[in-house]
Design a protein around this motif. Sequence first.
Motif, mmCIF file in Angstrom:
data_model
loop_
_atom_site.group_PDB
_atom_site.id
_atom_site.type_symbol
_atom_site.label_atom_id
_atom_site.label_comp_id
_atom_site.label_asym_id
_atom_site.label_seq_id
_atom_site.Cartn_x
_atom_site.Cartn_y
_atom_site.Cartn_z
ATOM 1 N N ALA A 187 13.654 29.414 38.007
ATOM 2 C CA ALA A 187 12.996 27.856 37.878
ATOM 3 C C ALA A 187 11.810 27.843 37.146
ATOM 4 N N GLU A 188 11.638 27.048 36.173
ATOM 5 C CA GLU A 188 10.486 26.600 35.163
ATOM 6 C C GLU A 188 9.389 26.545 36.070
ATOM 7 N N LEU A 189 8.139 26.998 35.706
ATOM 8 C CA LEU A 189 6.808 26.792 36.328
ATOM 9 C C LEU A 189 6.547 25.293 35.675
ATOM 10 N N GLU A 190 5.964 24.439 36.701
ATOM 11 C CA GLU A 190 5.820 23.085 36.269
ATOM 12 C C GLU A 190 4.253 23.088 35.981
ATOM 13 N N GLY A 191 3.948 22.173 35.270
ATOM 14 C CA GLY A 191 2.567 21.891 34.874
ATOM 15 C C GLY A 191 1.920 23.142 34.463
ATOM 16 N N THR A 192 0.482 23.098 34.717
ATOM 17 C CA THR A 192 -0.273 24.305 34.212
ATOM 18 C C THR A 192 -0.656 25.096 35.405
ATOM 19 N N ASP A 193 -1.144 26.365 35.240
ATOM 20 C CA ASP A 193 -1.701 27.111 36.299
ATOM 21 C C ASP A 193 -3.091 27.969 35.624
ATOM 22 N N GLU A 194 -3.657 28.700 36.528
ATOM 23 C CA GLU A 194 -4.741 29.711 36.014
ATOM 24 C C GLU A 194 -4.457 30.354 34.621
ATOM 25 N N PHE A 195 -3.245 30.750 34.296
ATOM 26 C CA PHE A 195 -3.077 31.505 33.433
ATOM 27 C C PHE A 195 -2.802 30.768 32.053
ATOM 28 N N SER A 196 -2.726 29.452 32.023
ATOM 29 C CA SER A 196 -2.185 28.730 30.992
ATOM 30 C C SER A 196 -3.195 28.883 29.836
ATOM 31 N N GLU A 197 -4.457 29.038 29.950
ATOM 32 C CA GLU A 197 -5.374 29.207 28.928
ATOM 33 C C GLU A 197 -5.059 30.351 28.032
ATOM 34 N N TYR A 198 -4.597 31.603 28.602
ATOM 35 C CA TYR A 198 -4.129 32.747 27.871
ATOM 36 C C TYR A 198 -2.953 32.314 26.945
ATOM 37 N N PHE A 199 -1.875 31.652 27.433
ATOM 38 C CA PHE A 199 -0.665 31.322 26.849
ATOM 39 C C PHE A 199 -1.047 30.389 25.593
ATOM 40 N N GLU A 200 -2.150 29.299 26.122
ATOM 41 C CA GLU A 200 -2.314 27.976 24.746
ATOM 42 C C GLU A 200 -3.178 28.725 23.960
ATOM 43 N N ASN A 201 -4.088 29.665 24.055
ATOM 44 C CA ASN A 201 -5.000 30.153 23.083
ATOM 45 C C ASN A 201 -4.735 31.453 22.869
ATOM 46 N N THR A 202 -3.768 31.723 21.691
ATOM 47 C CA THR A 202 -3.258 32.914 21.463
ATOM 48 C C THR A 202 -4.047 33.799 20.259
ATOM 49 N N ASP A 203 -5.315 33.145 19.900
ATOM 50 C CA ASP A 203 -6.257 33.624 18.860
ATOM 51 C C ASP A 203 -7.299 34.569 19.791
ATOM 52 N N LYS A 204 -7.189 34.283 21.246
ATOM 53 C CA LYS A 204 -8.320 35.209 22.058
ATOM 54 C C LYS A 204 -7.545 36.071 22.757
ATOM 55 N N ASP A 205 -8.179 37.325 22.593
ATOM 56 C CA ASP A 205 -7.532 38.453 23.363
ATOM 57 C C ASP A 205 -8.424 38.605 24.893
ATOM 58 N N PRO A 206 -7.483 39.173 25.550
ATOM 59 C CA PRO A 206 -8.136 39.506 26.925
ATOM 60 C C PRO A 206 -9.216 40.334 26.891
ATOM 61 N N LYS A 207 -10.061 39.957 27.845
ATOM 62 C CA LYS A 207 -11.081 41.211 28.014
ATOM 63 C C LYS A 207 -11.236 41.615 29.497
ATOM 64 N N VAL A 208 -10.937 42.862 29.677
ATOM 65 C CA VAL A 208 -10.920 43.387 31.257
ATOM 66 C C VAL A 208 -11.719 44.199 31.458
ATOM 67 N N LEU A 209 -12.352 44.156 32.690
ATOM 68 C CA LEU A 209 -13.201 45.055 33.223
ATOM 69 C C LEU A 209 -12.676 45.917 34.435
ATOM 70 N N VAL A 210 -12.241 47.237 34.179
ATOM 71 C CA VAL A 210 -12.088 48.014 35.481
ATOM 72 C C VAL A 210 -13.036 48.743 35.966
ATOM 73 N N THR A 211 -12.909 48.542 37.454
ATOM 74 C CA THR A 211 -14.112 49.369 38.217
ATOM 75 C C THR A 211 -13.161 49.848 39.501
ATOM 76 N N THR A 212 -14.006 50.534 40.343
ATOM 77 C CA THR A 212 -13.547 51.316 41.689
ATOM 78 C C THR A 212 -13.939 50.572 42.751
ATOM 79 N N SER A 213 -13.703 51.027 44.008
ATOM 80 C CA SER A 213 -14.297 50.651 45.369
ATOM 81 C C SER A 213 -15.542 51.414 45.615
ATOM 82 N N GLU A 214 -16.197 51.074 46.366
ATOM 83 C CA GLU A 214 -17.446 51.637 46.746
ATOM 84 C C GLU A 214 -17.555 53.252 46.888
ATOM 85 N N ASN A 215 -18.317 53.966 46.713
ATOM 86 C CA ASN A 215 -18.254 55.373 46.459
ATOM 87 C C ASN A 215 -17.011 56.112 46.106
ATOM 88 N N PRO A 216 -16.587 55.782 44.787
ATOM 89 C CA PRO A 216 -15.514 56.218 44.340
ATOM 90 C C PRO A 216 -15.546 57.592 44.291
#
Length: 293
Positions: free
Chosen positions: A72-101
């Motif tokens: 079934a097709e997703l209806e309307g917009t969701d929280e990820f819509s900006e990523y698919f609409e703005n193809t010129d902007k690359d994601p920027k991801v921060l990777v971290t750990t739990s406490e006392n890794p």
Amino acid sequence: MAPDKPIRVRNRLRRKELFAKYKDERNKRRHEERAERAKEELENPELKAKRLAENVPNTIESMRVFDETVNAELEGTDEFSEYFENTDKDPKVLVTTSENPKKNGLIFAKMLQDFLPGSVFVERKEKYTMKDMASYCSNRQFSDLIVVNEDKNKVTGITFIHLPTGPTFYFSVTNIIESKKIAGHGNPTSHIPELILNNFSTRLGQTVGRLFQSLFPHRPQFQGRQVVTLHNQRDFIFFRRHRYKFKNEKRVGLQELGPQFTMKLRRVQKGIREEIDWEHKPSMDRDKKKFYL
């Protein structure tokens, strides 16, 4: 006339000998039947097509419980819509750990950073909560926050937070194999990989697929010949990374780059770890033919 009674062989060694002889004769008959059938099907290909059409094996996937949201097709917009609409902007991801890794958590976090283009690793300090880190990342234009979860010096899960407003996904993690432990593994380059998503067919599965897509830039660099695959089978998500190897003009092979690990979706929350939108419960495992992704 009464049928002959089966002969009872009391000697154990003799019984084993007779049974081995019976299995050998049965296998010979099967090979003869297959050879005869192959000869007939070679002369008449329609016989083979008919046999294959009539002998479709039942699998757990083919007997899957019907889900109205499949394909079934997703209806309307969701929280990820900006990523698919703005193809010129690359994601920027921060990777971290739990406490006392511990060591394993740090190693796995850096493995994630290795295949996520443009990602940054920051070791977590004790005083920062998950919401503190999400706020920190949002203020610095990060699109996603990934937290590696540990328990007793063992990586047990990954939390993904799509910024700035969520949602939050938690996956359990098992079967982690580092690249160096994979026989014949290759060495990855810094090129942006191609992303392949398999079998994310329900509405929930499509949302999970959009989460993974939002972690990778829109424009894969095909000259690097690298591909990241996330394969969903029975709600287990298998991560693999390979590189295409062109042996000649007609033959293409795959060389695994690693790492390998398996994820299973446990919880989806609205916002930054707020109201639970979907949660896996032990009772869901009772029906082996019901899948959610």
